[in-house]
Write a protein that holds these residues in place. Structure first.
Motif, PDB file in Angstrom:
ATOM      1  N   ALA A 202       0.827  -1.214   0.000  1.00 39.74           N
ATOM      2  CA  ALA A 202       0.000   0.000   0.000  1.00 39.74           C
ATOM      3  C   ALA A 202       0.859   1.261   0.000  1.00 39.74           C
ATOM      4  O   ALA A 202       0.481   2.273  -0.590  1.00 39.74           O
ATOM      5  CB  ALA A 202      -0.926  -0.010   1.211  1.00 39.74           C
ATOM      6  N   LYS A 203       2.041   1.187   0.640  1.00 45.96           N
ATOM      7  CA  LYS A 203       2.910   2.377   0.709  1.00 45.96           C
ATOM      8  C   LYS A 203       3.258   2.891  -0.679  1.00 45.96           C
ATOM      9  O   LYS A 203       3.476   4.074  -0.877  1.00 45.96           O
ATOM     10  CB  LYS A 203       4.208   2.027   1.456  1.00 45.96           C
ATOM     11  N   HIS A 204       3.366   1.990  -1.651  1.00 48.45           N
ATOM     12  CA  HIS A 204       3.729   2.404  -3.011  1.00 48.45           C
ATOM     13  C   HIS A 204       2.559   2.221  -3.977  1.00 48.45           C
ATOM     14  O   HIS A 204       2.757   2.259  -5.193  1.00 48.45           O
ATOM     15  CB  HIS A 204       4.917   1.573  -3.516  1.00 48.45           C
ATOM     16  N   LEU A 205       1.389   1.962  -3.434  1.00 50.33           N
ATOM     17  CA  LEU A 205       0.212   1.661  -4.273  1.00 50.33           C
ATOM     18  C   LEU A 205       0.505   0.531  -5.263  1.00 50.33           C
ATOM     19  O   LEU A 205       0.102   0.575  -6.425  1.00 50.33           O
ATOM     20  CB  LEU A 205      -0.255   2.903  -5.035  1.00 50.33           C
ATOM     21  N   THR A 206       1.255  -0.446  -4.800  1.00 47.60           N
ATOM     22  CA  THR A 206       1.604  -1.588  -5.656  1.00 47.60           C
ATOM     23  C   THR A 206       0.445  -2.580  -5.701  1.00 47.60           C
ATOM     24  O   THR A 206      -0.064  -2.978  -4.648  1.00 47.60           O
ATOM     25  CB  THR A 206       2.858  -2.297  -5.093  1.00 47.60           C
ATOM     26  N   PRO A 207       0.015  -2.983  -6.909  1.00 51.59           N
ATOM     27  CA  PRO A 207      -1.050  -3.992  -6.959  1.00 51.59           C
ATOM     28  C   PRO A 207      -0.562  -5.343  -6.437  1.00 51.59           C
ATOM     29  O   PRO A 207       0.633  -5.656  -6.561  1.00 51.59           O
ATOM     30  CB  PRO A 207      -1.392  -4.072  -8.446  1.00 51.59           C
ATOM     31  N   VAL A 208      -1.458  -6.096  -5.860  1.00 49.27           N
ATOM     32  CA  VAL A 208      -1.069  -7.393  -5.274  1.00 49.27           C
ATOM     33  C   VAL A 208      -2.032  -8.496  -5.679  1.00 49.27           C
ATOM     34  O   VAL A 208      -3.201  -8.237  -5.961  1.00 49.27           O
ATOM     35  CB  VAL A 208      -1.084  -7.360  -3.717  1.00 49.27           C
ATOM     36  N   THR A 209      -1.484  -9.695  -5.676  1.00 42.94           N
ATOM     37  CA  THR A 209      -2.327 -10.890  -5.606  1.00 42.94           C
ATOM     38  C   THR A 209      -1.940 -11.581  -4.313  1.00 42.94           C
ATOM     39  O   THR A 209      -0.742 -11.761  -4.037  1.00 42.94           O
ATOM     40  CB  THR A 209      -2.068 -11.834  -6.800  1.00 42.94           C
ATOM     41  N   LEU A 210      -2.931 -11.914  -3.511  1.00 39.94           N
ATOM     42  CA  LEU A 210      -2.662 -12.609  -2.252  1.00 39.94           C
ATOM     43  C   LEU A 210      -3.360 -13.965  -2.309  1.00 39.94           C
ATOM     44  O   LEU A 210      -4.593 -14.025  -2.388  1.00 39.94           O
ATOM     45  CB  LEU A 210      -3.181 -11.790  -1.060  1.00 39.94           C
ATOM     46  N   GLU A 211      -2.561 -15.016  -2.323  1.00 41.67           N
ATOM     47  CA  GLU A 211      -3.107 -16.379  -2.330  1.00 41.67           C
ATOM     48  C   GLU A 211      -2.954 -16.915  -0.913  1.00 41.67           C
ATOM     49  O   GLU A 211      -1.853 -17.315  -0.509  1.00 41.67           O
ATOM     50  CB  GLU A 211      -2.330 -17.253  -3.334  1.00 41.67           C
ATOM     51  N   LEU A 212      -4.033 -16.908  -0.148  1.00 42.37           N
ATOM     52  CA  LEU A 212      -3.931 -17.188   1.284  1.00 42.37           C
ATOM     53  C   LEU A 212      -4.642 -18.497   1.656  1.00 42.37           C
ATOM     54  O   LEU A 212      -4.966 -19.292   0.779  1.00 42.37           O
ATOM     55  CB  LEU A 212      -4.515 -16.001   2.062  1.00 42.37           C
ATOM     56  N   GLY A 213      -4.865 -18.682   2.924  1.00 43.47           N
ATOM     57  CA  GLY A 213      -5.448 -19.955   3.378  1.00 43.47           C
ATOM     58  C   GLY A 213      -6.866 -19.785   3.882  1.00 43.47           C
ATOM     59  O   GLY A 213      -7.536 -18.798   3.606  1.00 43.47           O
ATOM     60  N   GLY A 214      -7.321 -20.776   4.619  1.00 43.93           N
ATOM     61  CA  GLY A 214      -8.679 -20.707   5.167  1.00 43.93           C
ATOM     62  C   GLY A 214      -9.087 -22.051   5.721  1.00 43.93           C
ATOM     63  O   GLY A 214      -8.323 -23.017   5.638  1.00 43.93           O
ATOM     64  N   LYS A 215     -10.272 -22.099   6.285  1.00 40.57           N
ATOM     65  CA  LYS A 215     -10.746 -23.337   6.899  1.00 40.57           C
ATOM     66  C   LYS A 215     -11.825 -23.915   5.995  1.00 40.57           C
ATOM     67  O   LYS A 215     -12.970 -23.466   5.996  1.00 40.57           O
ATOM     68  CB  LYS A 215     -11.304 -22.977   8.290  1.00 40.57           C
ATOM     69  N   ASN A 216     -11.422 -24.907   5.188  1.00 43.86           N
ATOM     70  CA  ASN A 216     -12.283 -25.378   4.098  1.00 43.86           C
ATOM     71  C   ASN A 216     -13.269 -26.456   4.551  1.00 43.86           C
ATOM     72  O   ASN A 216     -12.845 -27.559   4.907  1.00 43.86           O
ATOM     73  CB  ASN A 216     -11.419 -25.958   2.967  1.00 43.86           C
ATOM     74  N   PRO A 217     -14.566 -26.177   4.492  1.00 37.91           N
ATOM     75  CA  PRO A 217     -15.533 -27.201   4.892  1.00 37.91           C
ATOM     76  C   PRO A 217     -15.718 -28.263   3.814  1.00 37.91           C
ATOM     77  O   PRO A 217     -15.570 -27.969   2.629  1.00 37.91           O
ATOM     78  CB  PRO A 217     -16.837 -26.418   5.066  1.00 37.91           C
ATOM     79  N   CYS A 218     -16.041 -29.456   4.246  1.00 34.55           N
ATOM     80  CA  CYS A 218     -16.375 -30.539   3.325  1.00 34.55           C
ATOM     81  C   CYS A 218     -17.664 -31.165   3.852  1.00 34.55           C
ATOM     82  O   CYS A 218     -17.665 -31.785   4.921  1.00 34.55           O
ATOM     83  CB  CYS A 218     -15.223 -31.542   3.280  1.00 34.55           C
ATOM     84  N   ILE A 219     -18.730 -30.956   3.108  1.00 37.17           N
ATOM     85  CA  ILE A 219     -20.060 -31.341   3.594  1.00 37.17           C
ATOM     86  C   ILE A 219     -20.482 -32.642   2.908  1.00 37.17           C
ATOM     87  O   ILE A 219     -20.424 -32.749   1.680  1.00 37.17           O
ATOM     88  CB  ILE A 219     -21.071 -30.204   3.306  1.00 37.17           C
ATOM     89  N   ALA A 247      -7.095 -28.338   0.789  1.00 33.71           N
ATOM     90  CA  ALA A 247      -7.550 -29.622   1.348  1.00 33.71           C
ATOM     91  C   ALA A 247      -8.781 -29.374   2.220  1.00 33.71           C
ATOM     92  O   ALA A 247      -8.920 -28.294   2.813  1.00 33.71           O
ATOM     93  CB  ALA A 247      -6.442 -30.237   2.195  1.00 33.71           C
ATOM     94  N   PRO A 248      -9.676 -30.370   2.317  1.00 37.42           N
ATOM     95  CA  PRO A 248     -10.770 -30.215   3.284  1.00 37.42           C
ATOM     96  C   PRO A 248     -10.172 -30.008   4.676  1.00 37.42           C
ATOM     97  O   PRO A 248      -9.241 -30.719   5.063  1.00 37.42           O
ATOM     98  CB  PRO A 248     -11.498 -31.561   3.219  1.00 37.42           C
ATOM     99  N   ASP A 249     -10.667 -29.031   5.410  1.00 43.11           N
ATOM    100  CA  ASP A 249     -10.157 -28.786   6.759  1.00 43.11           C
ATOM    101  C   ASP A 249     -10.944 -29.612   7.767  1.00 43.11           C
ATOM    102  O   ASP A 249     -10.386 -30.182   8.694  1.00 43.11           O
ATOM    103  CB  ASP A 249     -10.266 -27.289   7.080  1.00 43.11           C
ATOM    104  N   TYR A 250     -12.258 -29.664   7.566  1.00 38.73           N
ATOM    105  CA  TYR A 250     -13.103 -30.454   8.467  1.00 38.73           C
ATOM    106  C   TYR A 250     -14.292 -31.004   7.692  1.00 38.73           C
ATOM    107  O   TYR A 250     -14.651 -30.491   6.631  1.00 38.73           O
ATOM    108  CB  TYR A 250     -13.573 -29.614   9.664  1.00 38.73           C
ATOM    109  N   ILE A 251     -14.868 -32.063   8.263  1.00 35.61           N
ATOM    110  CA  ILE A 251     -16.033 -32.713   7.637  1.00 35.61           C
ATOM    111  C   ILE A 251     -17.289 -32.327   8.398  1.00 35.61           C
ATOM    112  O   ILE A 251     -17.286 -32.292   9.632  1.00 35.61           O
ATOM    113  CB  ILE A 251     -15.890 -34.260   7.699  1.00 35.61           C
ATOM    114  N   LEU A 252     -18.330 -32.057   7.647  1.00 32.68           N
ATOM    115  CA  LEU A 252     -19.656 -31.907   8.248  1.00 32.68           C
ATOM    116  C   LEU A 252     -20.509 -32.995   7.601  1.00 32.68           C
ATOM    117  O   LEU A 252     -20.865 -32.878   6.421  1.00 32.68           O
ATOM    118  CB  LEU A 252     -20.227 -30.540   7.881  1.00 32.68           C
TER     119      LEU A 252
END
Ligand code: NAD
Length: 459
Positions: A202-219, A247-252
């Motif tokens: 943000a300091k240089h107004l540089t564009p970004v792609t952020l490939e991040l994580g998360g808690k993936n449900p599997c139903i 990957a699935p993080d948890y099963i429902l």
């Protein structure tokens, strides 16, 4: 005094200004050299990743080297057409004109990669960035030092350093790199570090792609064949020892099928890895002692249905199924990112909502069901990066599908043509003819107001 990193960035900027990296033949020849080098060193790459976390060679071929080679093949086949300016129909207001969108490289790009697919996640964005005509600095993960080294060797032998350079190192190297002004930053890693990267950009107004994580449900609902669901979940979850961002993080699972599903899953785990998982050559290890300790801590106080063995000598965590953890437990608090699979049950769609909605927007969601209404409801009700119906992880295998997160799981998407588009500024150019110059846009304005109110029809 300029640091080494500043000098590298400056050298890349100077090189970019020569226009050489934009030349299509130059781009293709560089990518062909990369292709040749990866093919020649494929076994050495497998050995390096094995040395880092005992990743089975088959998994390295399928998810790292062949994955990158497929991308190279696609790019080399299509680059001429992707790079060509695209004509679009022009606006009546600009008549006469021809309108085109030019694909322009951003300039000098920083790629920061994680350790879990240490080769693929550093090289895949590189292919698109070079294809689009940019210069690139790659920072591989320090957590997988053998892979980092071989990436360094490959890049050094394929590219001039003012075109593509690897900077090895840990957090400090990354922080130094982030002090520079980049034309684009492509980051893959945790949400926590993603925030740091975004702030620096943000300091240089540089564009970004952020490939991040998360808690993936599997139903898993009550209509699906449990064996096929269990087999596909077992593969997607325990590939790379569970260290996969999608990957699935948890099963429902529907309450009426929970017991049968667990039995099916155990059957599939044994069929895939044998009775003695530790001796299976098809099962990787947790990447480091710190990651091992963190995963081991997650199991404290949990009710273990299967597995639960650990061995710190080898950073070994067995495939572990956990029964109904508390939603605020350490196991359920954040992304697990290891071979531990919590099994939760639901009775109503409200139960699903209570769990899924608690953990923000994940990178992936999976639904196993033969009920079309239920499938559609899950896909359309919840926001997540991407996913699959009746399978796990395989959405990455189609290069026509963009790959990326949403909300906390990321910004932007890539793979295939999308990567080329991502690393290109889309520059619109209107080429006006001079044989006609319609006068009404110029002052003094002579167009009656009632006609001006119809201009929308000409835009
Ligand atoms: P990480 O965020 O710890 O590290 C990623 C990179 O950032 C590394 O190169 C590291 O050296 C650097 N880094 C670490 N701390 C930093 C800091 N304070 N300042 C600047 N740079 C820093 O992630 P990781 O542990 O390597 O990877 C695992 C995470 O990546 C998981 O959350 C996973 O979900 C995510 N991931 C996402 C994708 C995706 O495509 N969306 C793919 C793989 C992994």
């Amino acid at each position: 005094m300029k640091t080494t990193i500043s000098k590298i960035v400056q050298a890349q900027r100077n090189f970019f200004l020569t226009q050489e990296s934009k030349d299509l033949t130059f781009r293709k020849e560089a990518l062909e050299r990369l292709q040749k080098e990866i093919i020649e060193r494929e076994d050495a790459i497998c050995d390096a990743i094995y040395a880092d976390f005992k990743k089975p060679h088959f998994e390295t071929l399928a998810t790292e080297t062949q994955f990158v080679l497929a991308e190279l093949k696609l790019v080399l086949k299509n680059l001429n057409s992707w790079a060509r300016p695209k004509s679009v129909s022009s606006s009546w207001l600009n008549f006469p004109s021809t309108d085109k969108i030019y694909k322009e490289p951003y300039g000098t790009i920083l790629i920061i990669a994680p350790w879990n697919y240490p080769f693929q996640l550093a090289l895949l964005p590189l292919v698109g960035a070079v294809a689009a005509g940019n210069t690139v600095v790659i920072k591989p993960s320090e957590v997988t030092p053998n892979t980092s080294k071989i990436i360094q060797n490959i890049i050094t032998s394929v590219f001039a350093k003012e075109h593509v350079t690897v900077i090895e190192g840990g957090v400090e190297a990354s922080q130094e790199l982030l002090k520079e002004r980049w034309d684009y930053i492509f980051f893959t890693g945790s949400t926590r570090v993603g925030q740091i990267v975004y702030e620096s950009a943000a300091k240089h107004l540089t564009p970004v792609t952020l490939e991040l994580g998360g808690k993936n449900p599997c139903i898993v609902d009550e209509t699906i064949s449990l064996d096929i669901a269990a087999k596909r979940i077992c593969w997607g979850k325990f590939l790379n020892a569970g260290q996969t961002c999608i990957a699935p993080d948890y099963i429902l699972v529907h309450k009426t099928k929970k017991e049968a599903f667990i039995q099916s899953l155990i059957k599939m785990i044994k069929a895939a890895y044998g009775e003695n998982l530790k001796n299976s050559s098809d099962y990787a290890r947790t990447v480091s002692a710190a990651h091992f300790d963190n995963l081991k801590d997650m199991l404290v106080g949990e009710s273990i249905l299967f597995g639960g063995e650990t061995d710190s000598k080898d950073n070994y965590i067995s495939i572990t199924l956990v029964d109904e953890p508390h939603l605020d437990s350490k196991l359920m608090y954040g992304e697990i990112f290891g071979p531990i699979l919590p099994i939760l049950s639901y009775e109503t769609e409200d139960d699903i909502h209570r769990v899924v909605n608690k953990y923000g927007k994940p990178l992936a969601t999976y639904v196993f069901s033969n009920n079309k209404t239920f499938q559609n409801k899950i896909i359309q009700k919840y926001s997540f990066g991407g996913g699959a119906i009746n399978d796990t992880v395989i959405q990455v295998a189609n290069k026509k599908l963009p790959f990326g997160g949403v909300g906390g799981s990321g910004i932007g998407a890539y793979h295939g043509k999308t990567t080329f588009e991502l690393f290109s500024h889309h520059k619109p150019i209107v080429h006006r003819a001079t044989w006609l110059d319609v006068p009404f846009r110029y002052p003094p304005y002579s167009l009656p107001i009632k006609f001006a109110k119809k201009l929308k029809n000409l835009l």
